[in-house]
Design an enzyme around this catalytic site. Sequence first.
Site, PDB file in Angstrom:
ATOM      1  N   ASP A  67       0.820  -1.215   0.000  1.00 10.44           N
ATOM      2  CA  ASP A  67       0.000   0.000   0.000  1.00 10.44           C
ATOM      3  C   ASP A  67       0.854   1.266   0.000  1.00 10.44           C
ATOM      4  O   ASP A  67       0.412   2.323  -0.458  1.00 10.44           O
ATOM      5  CB  ASP A  67      -0.921  -0.007   1.224  1.00 10.44           C
ATOM      6  CG  ASP A  67      -1.779   1.243   1.320  1.00 10.44           C
ATOM      7  OD1 ASP A  67      -2.612   1.450   0.410  1.00 10.44           O
ATOM      8  OD2 ASP A  67      -1.616   2.012   2.273  1.00 10.44           O
ATOM      9  N   LEU A 103      -6.510   6.583   3.721  1.00 10.82           N
ATOM     10  CA  LEU A 103      -6.513   7.800   2.923  1.00 10.82           C
ATOM     11  C   LEU A 103      -5.358   7.882   1.928  1.00 10.82           C
ATOM     12  O   LEU A 103      -5.292   8.820   1.144  1.00 10.82           O
ATOM     13  CB  LEU A 103      -6.452   9.026   3.850  1.00 10.82           C
ATOM     14  CG  LEU A 103      -7.684   9.266   4.724  1.00 10.82           C
ATOM     15  CD1 LEU A 103      -7.429  10.426   5.687  1.00 10.82           C
ATOM     16  CD2 LEU A 103      -8.892   9.553   3.854  1.00 10.82           C
ATOM     17  N   ARG A 104      -4.447   6.901   1.980  1.00 14.57           N
ATOM     18  CA  ARG A 104      -3.296   6.990   1.088  1.00 14.57           C
ATOM     19  C   ARG A 104      -3.712   6.928  -0.375  1.00 14.57           C
ATOM     20  O   ARG A 104      -3.112   7.593  -1.228  1.00 14.57           O
ATOM     21  CB  ARG A 104      -2.295   5.878   1.419  1.00 14.57           C
ATOM     22  CG  ARG A 104      -0.994   6.022   0.627  1.00 14.57           C
ATOM     23  CD  ARG A 104       0.068   5.028   1.063  1.00 14.57           C
ATOM     24  NE  ARG A 104       0.701   5.452   2.292  1.00 14.57           N
ATOM     25  CZ  ARG A 104       0.703   4.773   3.427  1.00 14.57           C
ATOM     26  NH1 ARG A 104       0.026   3.637   3.490  1.00 14.57           N
ATOM     27  NH2 ARG A 104       1.320   5.217   4.490  1.00 14.57           N
ATOM     28  N   ALA A 105      -4.754   6.165  -0.692  1.00 10.87           N
ATOM     29  CA  ALA A 105      -5.205   6.083  -2.083  1.00 10.87           C
ATOM     30  C   ALA A 105      -5.671   7.455  -2.575  1.00 10.87           C
ATOM     31  O   ALA A 105      -5.336   7.874  -3.688  1.00 10.87           O
ATOM     32  CB  ALA A 105      -6.337   5.061  -2.209  1.00 10.87           C
ATOM     33  N   MET A 115      -2.558   9.698  -3.044  1.00  5.35           N
ATOM     34  CA  MET A 115      -1.751   9.337  -4.204  1.00  5.35           C
ATOM     35  C   MET A 115      -2.462   9.645  -5.519  1.00  5.35           C
ATOM     36  O   MET A 115      -1.825   9.989  -6.516  1.00  5.35           O
ATOM     37  CB  MET A 115      -1.371   7.859  -4.129  1.00  5.35           C
ATOM     38  CG  MET A 115      -0.443   7.522  -2.977  1.00  5.35           C
ATOM     39  SD  MET A 115       1.087   8.504  -3.010  1.00  5.35           S
ATOM     40  CE  MET A 115       1.771   8.129  -1.403  1.00  5.35           C
TER      41      MET A 115
END
Length: 592
Positions: free
Chosen positions: A159, A237-239, A242
């Site tokens: 991830d 929230l990384r998606a 990014m």
Amino acid sequence: MTTLRFSAVVGLEQAKTALLMVAVNPRLGGVLLRGDKGSAKTTLARGLAALLPDGAPFIELPLGATEDRVIGSLDVAALLTDGQPRFRPGLLAAAHGGVLYVDEINLLADHLVDTLLDVSVSGVNRVERDGVSHNHPARFVLVASMNPEEGELRPQLLDRFGLAVDVAAPKHPGDRIEAVRRQLATEMLHHHLDEFLDDDQQLRQRLAVAESAAVDLPSEVAQIASHLALEVGAEGLRADLMLCRASTAHAALDGRDIVTAADVRAVAEMVLAHRRRRRPFDEPGIRPDELDCAWQQALEASQPDDHSNEPSPPDHDHQLDQAAGPTSMRLPDPNRPTRPNGSVGRFGTQNAPRGRFLREAPLDSAGTIDGRATATALATRRAAIGDPVAPVTASDLRGAQREQRTGALVVLVVDASGSMGAEHRMAATKSAVLGLLGDAYRRRGRVALVTFRDASAEIILRPTASIEIAKARLQDIRTGGTSPLSAGIDTARDLIDGATGDRALDPTVVIITDGRATGTSTAPGQDPLEAARDAIRHLAATGARVILVDTETGPTKLGLVAELAAAVEADYVALGTDPSSIEHAVRSQLWS
């Protein structure tokens, strides 16, 4: 070494775009290239370095690199020469301003992968160890590659990569011929192909302009990105983050100063495909029709409505899930006999002569001399007595305490003889193997499978954490015949001896049988049951944990499996008539 120019690589347009975007914004956290060997992954990474300014370095991180070699360490030579502690830069410092390439990153130690990802995003390597406090710039483009058949990255690490792209060699004969032609021409000319010089130069100029461009991200585009992340089931929230960073880089490469929804759609697969998989056995990636559907739903959801300003109701179920935290394994019984490392089949760490440095230790308990710790002690004594050339004495010698990550090796030994009702039993066993591989996938353990029938045992699946390999090997397993139980146990013992010789793997052997041994591969004339008792005693003597799953059914039960378990104080599970409960029975014992 002369390699193909970046523009000369045939196909792989998505991978090229991903690499260029990360070069524009290294805070994307790197690119993961997934694919078979020989699909130009390394060539692309080298070609990217040639596009960067000021003779950018291209650094390859060897698979066996130590933590000292990667992040840097105390300069022992300088310490012994002038008595001053100095920092010796590692590969992270060498990669500054260029490309750091890591092949087979799925086989690299997890803590090193964490370090690479942290530094690639922050651009700074901070070292606090061995009496040295140092930080230095380390801005580089992280490019990693892996072959999925050799095992997956843990989801937590997967991830953290901003972008991931599946790469494959060209399928069309004409493309393959052209790829070979370009490679051979480069090798014969001993320089880059001039016909792609202009293409590379244009890319170099695009990168230079994009890196300094000021690009605006409208709030409505950011909303689309967040809705899309939710639609595909991305966690955290990384998606979202990014998607926004990649979309901005994509717009900058295109020479625009504002991000549009089309940029989000262009980068969506690279950002989301490796983040949507919830279970280990789901197919990797995302189908085009699934992404198209999610995109349409994201566009509709991002349209303003009359209730757009109303706060959303609390999600009580989600809050409960968050409070509960991730599922964890139960602690082992402290009274259970253990191997020397005391891990009882658990995934963790153990003290070891090699591995990650923890702390300095007295030589008598560490066993081997640690040069760095000894040099530090010697320099300290020299400074205290004012003699810069004082010889080494026994009091200066130091050792080091190190730790090595351990993973569980689970060997399933399955009776495939005729007395087992083998067909439906084997189907349940295959399901159990794949289920246990889910644990291995998440925790870097290994699972193996041994079957026995007629007069011998067969290794169906050697220790692996690869789901793809397991699925292929479990397709066709022969059943029927007599039951040489001792042969199966002996084969499992030989397997764990070979698998744990140079690895930190804590073995557990799960034997699934009705105990009715009717054959032996040992001395002719030996009683099969006595041979099985001898075999299981030898197995227990290795320190492996043994779990016996009793599949005996019928009105008359001999209780032979229970006798075997009692002989070596092994764990015993009476399975009963339901073969589908094998996985549950094994898992409940394995992680207890």
